[in-house]
Each structure stands twice: as C-alpha cells, then as structure tokens.
Motif scaffolding. Sequence first.
Motif, PDB file in Angstrom:
ATOM      1  N   TRP A  81       0.844  -1.188   0.000  1.00  0.00           N
ATOM      2  CA  TRP A  81       0.000   0.000   0.000  1.00  0.00           C
ATOM      3  C   TRP A  81       0.881   1.240   0.000  1.00  0.00           C
ATOM      4  O   TRP A  81       1.928   1.257   0.634  1.00  0.00           O
ATOM      5  CB  TRP A  81      -0.885   0.007   1.245  1.00  0.00           C
ATOM      6  CG  TRP A  81      -1.742  -1.204   1.319  1.00  0.00           C
ATOM      7  CD1 TRP A  81      -2.913  -1.417   0.654  1.00  0.00           C
ATOM      8  CD2 TRP A  81      -1.516  -2.389   2.071  1.00  0.00           C
ATOM      9  NE1 TRP A  81      -3.429  -2.649   0.961  1.00  0.00           N
ATOM     10  CE2 TRP A  81      -2.579  -3.275   1.826  1.00  0.00           C
ATOM     11  CE3 TRP A  81      -0.508  -2.807   2.931  1.00  0.00           C
ATOM     12  CZ2 TRP A  81      -2.673  -4.521   2.413  1.00  0.00           C
ATOM     13  CZ3 TRP A  81      -0.589  -4.054   3.512  1.00  0.00           C
ATOM     14  CH2 TRP A  81      -1.669  -4.907   3.249  1.00  0.00           C
ATOM     15  N   TYR A 118      -4.746   2.373   0.890  1.00  0.00           N
ATOM     16  CA  TYR A 118      -4.592   1.677   2.160  1.00  0.00           C
ATOM     17  C   TYR A 118      -5.762   0.720   2.345  1.00  0.00           C
ATOM     18  O   TYR A 118      -6.785   0.832   1.668  1.00  0.00           O
ATOM     19  CB  TYR A 118      -4.503   2.668   3.320  1.00  0.00           C
ATOM     20  CG  TYR A 118      -5.571   3.727   3.310  1.00  0.00           C
ATOM     21  CD1 TYR A 118      -6.835   3.467   3.828  1.00  0.00           C
ATOM     22  CD2 TYR A 118      -5.325   4.973   2.768  1.00  0.00           C
ATOM     23  CE1 TYR A 118      -7.827   4.428   3.801  1.00  0.00           C
ATOM     24  CE2 TYR A 118      -6.305   5.945   2.746  1.00  0.00           C
ATOM     25  CZ  TYR A 118      -7.558   5.661   3.266  1.00  0.00           C
ATOM     26  OH  TYR A 118      -8.537   6.614   3.240  1.00  0.00           O
ATOM     27  N   VAL A 167       0.346   1.786   7.696  1.00  0.00           N
ATOM     28  CA  VAL A 167       0.674   1.351   6.333  1.00  0.00           C
ATOM     29  C   VAL A 167       2.160   1.041   6.226  1.00  0.00           C
ATOM     30  O   VAL A 167       2.554   0.031   5.629  1.00  0.00           O
ATOM     31  CB  VAL A 167       0.246   2.418   5.296  1.00  0.00           C
ATOM     32  CG1 VAL A 167       0.880   2.160   3.939  1.00  0.00           C
ATOM     33  CG2 VAL A 167      -1.269   2.453   5.179  1.00  0.00           C
TER      34      VAL A 167
END
Length: 64
Positions: free
Chosen positions: A3, A8, A24
């Motif tokens: 991501w 995300y 993330v």
Amino acid sequence: MPWYNGDYPPSYKNQPNYLRDKAVEIANEVLKTTHNEGEAIATGLKLARIHFEHHPEEIPENEK
C-alpha cells in the motif's frame, strides 16, 4: 499487494492520518516477510497504536 500514496486497506479508513500512515508503513514491512495481507493489516494497526502510545510527541498538534 503493498500500500502507498493514499492507497490503504479499507479497515484503516476511519483512522487518523498519522496513525494510518504509520500503520501502512508497518504493514508493508510485515507483508514483505509474511506475504499474508490479513496479518499485515492487523499487525500494522496494532503496532502503530503502540508506537504512538510510547511516542505521543510524534502526534501532530492538529490531530490531538
């Protein structure tokens, strides 16, 4: 799938920006080693929360 740049996991949607960004970052590292997206997502969020509990000074003033 890693991501980045505003991409995300949906479970991160309602998290504050600073927490989501750290989650993330952590999730991408976990994903590199485990190749398990579910584990990476859960671990990223958990460890990001722990990080900011121990480092509240890193929380942006406008996010407190």
